[in-house]
Design a protein around this motif. Structure first.
Motif, mmCIF file in Angstrom:
data_model
loop_
_atom_site.group_PDB
_atom_site.id
_atom_site.type_symbol
_atom_site.label_atom_id
_atom_site.label_comp_id
_atom_site.label_asym_id
_atom_site.label_seq_id
_atom_site.Cartn_x
_atom_site.Cartn_y
_atom_site.Cartn_z
ATOM 1 N N ARG A 1 0.832 -1.213 0.000
ATOM 2 C CA ARG A 1 0.000 0.000 0.000
ATOM 3 C C ARG A 1 0.863 1.258 0.000
ATOM 4 O O ARG A 1 0.644 2.178 -0.801
ATOM 5 N N ASP A 2 1.864 1.281 0.872
ATOM 6 C CA ASP A 2 2.688 2.481 1.004
ATOM 7 C C ASP A 2 3.533 2.721 -0.248
ATOM 8 O O ASP A 2 3.688 3.868 -0.699
ATOM 9 N N LEU A 3 4.076 1.645 -0.821
ATOM 10 C CA LEU A 3 4.921 1.803 -2.007
ATOM 11 C C LEU A 3 4.093 2.179 -3.235
ATOM 12 O O LEU A 3 4.505 3.030 -4.039
ATOM 13 N N LEU A 4 2.949 1.548 -3.399
ATOM 14 C CA LEU A 4 2.116 1.839 -4.570
ATOM 15 C C LEU A 4 1.560 3.249 -4.526
ATOM 16 O O LEU A 4 1.337 3.877 -5.572
ATOM 17 N N LEU A 5 1.348 3.759 -3.324
ATOM 18 C CA LEU A 5 0.832 5.118 -3.203
ATOM 19 C C LEU A 5 1.810 6.133 -3.797
ATOM 20 O O LEU A 5 1.386 7.186 -4.300
ATOM 21 N N THR A 6 3.103 5.816 -3.793
ATOM 22 C CA THR A 6 4.087 6.723 -4.407
ATOM 23 C C THR A 6 3.890 6.811 -5.915
ATOM 24 O O THR A 6 4.380 7.750 -6.548
ATOM 25 N N LYS A 7 3.178 5.839 -6.489
ATOM 26 C CA LYS A 7 2.861 5.845 -7.917
ATOM 27 C C LYS A 7 1.436 6.318 -8.185
ATOM 28 O O LYS A 7 0.963 6.262 -9.323
ATOM 29 N N GLY A 8 0.743 6.746 -7.140
ATOM 30 C CA GLY A 8 -0.627 7.189 -7.304
ATOM 31 C C GLY A 8 -1.631 6.061 -7.360
ATOM 32 O O GLY A 8 -2.791 6.273 -7.727
ATOM 33 N N ILE A 9 -1.213 4.834 -6.980
ATOM 34 C CA ILE A 9 -2.105 3.670 -6.998
ATOM 35 C C ILE A 9 -2.589 3.432 -5.576
ATOM 36 O O ILE A 9 -1.781 3.182 -4.665
ATOM 37 N N ARG A 10 -3.896 3.509 -5.359
ATOM 38 C CA ARG A 10 -4.459 3.318 -4.028
ATOM 39 C C ARG A 10 -4.937 1.873 -3.879
ATOM 40 O O ARG A 10 -5.804 1.416 -4.622
ATOM 41 N N LEU A 11 -4.338 1.170 -2.938
ATOM 42 C CA LEU A 11 -4.671 -0.228 -2.668
ATOM 43 C C LEU A 11 -5.384 -0.303 -1.329
ATOM 44 O O LEU A 11 -4.844 0.123 -0.308
ATOM 45 N N ASP A 12 -6.626 -0.800 -1.323
ATOM 46 C CA ASP A 12 -7.340 -0.929 -0.058
ATOM 47 C C ASP A 12 -7.371 -2.385 0.391
ATOM 48 O O ASP A 12 -7.171 -3.303 -0.413
#
Length: 219
Positions: free
Chosen positions: A34-45
């Motif tokens: 979640r934290d790493l993907l958020l740096t790419k603008g991808i929100r994982l719930d």
């Protein structure tokens, strides 16, 4: 790891998935991704992760998630996140026990049976945990995700585990749809796990049944 020679070659092996079965690590994997993907603008719930990401390869997960953000990323563009995720995961588990003493005691108590771990996670993530928490000496074999050509739900991981143990039948403890499908396709009986805290009791139930019917795998 201990010797793979069986006292009774007709006894089924006990085969365990790691994440979500031996250890309640899925929330930690989720947090890292979640934290790493958020740096790419991808929100994982968490709900999506539980439903769609558990039990599949990281490559498959990244390919799918790369299509979900406001910017489309190729697998090659997201693959460099993987070593960062591995390190983040190692940092999270380095000082926290993820395998309960009750589960370790249960595994120690069934040493008349061959025991293996069959996981889609990589060796560098999982083996240090197995060693640190005292599980590694109890195992006759381990199959890591980076050691097979096809991951769950393909039967190769479970077939490989039974080949390494030298057994013809196994009872698999699994929590994901992909893992359950893999084990069944390999000819294993399956014990479905919904919470790692239940696994010591499930092991006790299986071993008790095997004492009564030692050459008949239980569902």
């Amino acid at each position: 790891m201990r010797s793979s020679q069986l006292k009774n070659p007709h006894l089924p092996a006990l085969l365990f998935d790691f994440d979500g079965v031996l250890a309640d690590t899925e929330p930690l994997h989720f947090q890292c991704w979640r934290d790493l993907l958020l740096t790419k603008g991808i929100r994982l719930d968490w709900d999506y992760y539980q439903t769609n990401c558990i039990g599949i390869s990281d490559r498959q997960m990244l390919f799918t998630l790369g299509q979900m953000g406001p910017i489309v990323y190729s697998l090659d563009e997201l693959t460099p996140l993987y070593p960062l995720k591995e390190q983040a995961f190692r940092d999270l588990v380095a000082h926290n026990r993820v395998i309960s003493q009750a589960l370790l005691d249960a595994l120690t108590g069934c040493q008349d049976y061959q025991i293996a771990v069959v996981t889609s996670s990589g060796k560098t993530e999982i083996e240090p945990i197995l060693r640190r928490e005292g599980v590694l000496p109890l195992l006759g074999a381990i199959v890591y995700g980076d050691e097979v050509t096809a991951l769950k739900p393909d039967p190769e991981p479970y077939r490989t585990a039974m080949e390494r143990l030298g057994v013809s039948c196994g009872i698999a403890f699994e929590d994901s749809a992909a893992g359950i499908a893999s084990a069944r396709a390999a000819g294993c009986q399956v014990v479905e796990v919904t919470n790692p805290a239940d696994v010591p009791r499930l092991i006790e139930d299986v071993v008790s049944a095997l004492i009564r019917f030692p050459e008949v795998p239980t569902r």
